[in-house]
Design a protein around this motif. Structure first.
Motif, PDB file in Angstrom:
ATOM      1  N   CYS A  12       0.850  -1.192   0.000  1.00 12.17           N
ATOM      2  CA  CYS A  12       0.000   0.000   0.000  1.00 12.17           C
ATOM      3  C   CYS A  12       0.886   1.243   0.000  1.00 12.17           C
ATOM      4  O   CYS A  12       1.600   1.517   0.972  1.00 12.17           O
ATOM      5  CB  CYS A  12      -0.901  -0.047   1.231  1.00 12.17           C
ATOM      6  N   ALA A  13       0.838   2.009  -1.097  1.00 11.61           N
ATOM      7  CA  ALA A  13       1.729   3.167  -1.228  1.00 11.61           C
ATOM      8  C   ALA A  13       1.531   4.206  -0.125  1.00 11.61           C
ATOM      9  O   ALA A  13       2.509   4.711   0.440  1.00 11.61           O
ATOM     10  CB  ALA A  13       1.560   3.789  -2.608  1.00 11.61           C
ATOM     11  N   PRO A  14       0.289   4.586   0.226  1.00 13.91           N
ATOM     12  CA  PRO A  14       0.124   5.559   1.316  1.00 13.91           C
ATOM     13  C   PRO A  14       0.621   5.015   2.660  1.00 13.91           C
ATOM     14  O   PRO A  14       1.078   5.796   3.495  1.00 13.91           O
ATOM     15  CB  PRO A  14      -1.392   5.817   1.348  1.00 13.91           C
ATOM     16  N   CYS A  15       0.529   3.701   2.852  1.00 14.18           N
ATOM     17  CA  CYS A  15       1.038   3.101   4.095  1.00 14.18           C
ATOM     18  C   CYS A  15       2.538   3.322   4.213  1.00 14.18           C
ATOM     19  O   CYS A  15       3.063   3.612   5.295  1.00 14.18           O
ATOM     20  CB  CYS A  15       0.714   1.606   4.143  1.00 14.18           C
ATOM     21  N   ARG A  16       3.224   3.170   3.101  1.00 11.91           N
ATOM     22  CA  ARG A  16       4.668   3.378   3.099  1.00 11.91           C
ATOM     23  C   ARG A  16       5.002   4.855   3.333  1.00 11.91           C
ATOM     24  O   ARG A  16       5.960   5.187   4.031  1.00 11.91           O
ATOM     25  CB  ARG A  16       5.264   2.898   1.771  1.00 11.91           C
ATOM     26  N   LYS A  17       4.191   5.735   2.754  1.00 14.27           N
ATOM     27  CA  LYS A  17       4.457   7.165   2.894  1.00 14.27           C
ATOM     28  C   LYS A  17       4.274   7.641   4.331  1.00 14.27           C
ATOM     29  O   LYS A  17       5.034   8.482   4.823  1.00 14.27           O
ATOM     30  CB  LYS A  17       3.543   7.947   1.953  1.00 14.27           C
ATOM     31  N   GLU A  18       3.253   7.112   5.021  1.00 18.90           N
ATOM     32  CA  GLU A  18       2.978   7.592   6.371  1.00 18.90           C
ATOM     33  C   GLU A  18       3.807   6.879   7.437  1.00 18.90           C
ATOM     34  O   GLU A  18       3.843   7.329   8.580  1.00 18.90           O
ATOM     35  CB  GLU A  18       1.499   7.449   6.690  1.00 18.90           C
ATOM     36  N   ALA A  19       4.482   5.791   7.081  1.00 19.94           N
ATOM     37  CA  ALA A  19       5.208   4.989   8.077  1.00 19.94           C
ATOM     38  C   ALA A  19       6.217   5.802   8.888  1.00 19.94           C
ATOM     39  O   ALA A  19       6.253   5.685  10.129  1.00 19.94           O
ATOM     40  CB  ALA A  19       5.882   3.793   7.407  1.00 19.94           C
ATOM     41  N   PRO A  20       7.067   6.639   8.268  1.00 25.67           N
ATOM     42  CA  PRO A  20       8.014   7.411   9.091  1.00 25.67           C
ATOM     43  C   PRO A  20       7.334   8.331  10.088  1.00 25.67           C
ATOM     44  O   PRO A  20       7.833   8.524  11.212  1.00 25.67           O
ATOM     45  CB  PRO A  20       8.821   8.197   8.041  1.00 25.67           C
TER      46      PRO A  20
END
Length: 209
Positions: free
Chosen positions: A104-112
């Motif tokens: 999930c691209a947004p999941c990766r973006k919000e992880a940090p």
């Protein structure tokens, strides 16, 4: 219940979702992803066949006034390390639940941002958990190593946690982030990418209550 405007970017200009106090749905999110209703934009997106690999929310933020929060969340589930967790163990703590999976691209973006918020609020008594709806252990653990995720995740490939949450406030998108108050009730929900400043404010409010 009130909507909080995100302080930055396009999220701040979106119309936030406003829902009534009675939020239980008869159809779980797993069925919505399967495309159970052509009137549901998330279901339509799932059926679009565009290989996006996630069901996107629009960043909508919904806050629930204490009188509208209903019952405490109740479920038990297993973390990827095999630990059994019961939501009853969270009594007195603020809890952040983030629904995600590795592709999930947004999941990766919000992880940090989630990592940073965990490191800020965990010493103040907030618990963070991921709820992984798709991955096998090896895939989830690779994601967690890559982003240095310090908190554990439930393995929810069978949809047990998602199904339990439809009795309170359905996630409806991936990612979704829920903030539970000290009584275990849903205090706020973000559908889609969690803007860090907004989520920080939601957690701060829950801790201060």
């Amino acid at each position: 219940m009130k909507n909080r405007q995100s302080p930055a970017g396009d999220l701040g200009r979106r119309s936030f979702l406003r829902l009534g106090a009675g939020l239980a749905l008869s159809v779980p999110f797993a069925a919505a992803v399967a495309g159970c209703s052509t009137d549901d934009p998330l279901a339509e997106q799932a059926n679009a066949g565009d290989n996006k690999n996630y069901i996107a929310g629009d960043g909508s933020v919904t806050e629930y006034a204490p009188g509208d929060r209903g019952d405490a969340v109740q479920f038990s589930a297993t973390l990827f390390d095999g630990t059994e967790v019961n939501s009853a163990d969270w009594a007195g703590d603020v809890v952040v639940l983030n629904f995600w999976y590795a592709a999930c691209a947004p999941c990766r973006k919000e992880a940090p941002d989630l990592v940073e918020l965990h490191n800020t609020f965990e010493p103040e008594g907030a618990r963070f958990y991921g709820v992984n709806i798709r991955d096998e252990a090896a895939t989830a653990e690779a994601f967690e190593r890559n982003f240095n995720i310090p908190y554990p995740s439930f393995m929810d490939k069978d949809g047990g946690v998602l199904l339990a949450m439809t009795s309170y406030v359905p996630p409806q998108a991936v990612p979704t982030t829920l903030v539970l108050d000290r009584q275990g009730r849903v205090a706020a929900r973000i559908l889609g990418l969690a803007e860090k400043g907004t989520l920080k404010a939601l957690i701060s409010d829950a801790l201060a209550a």
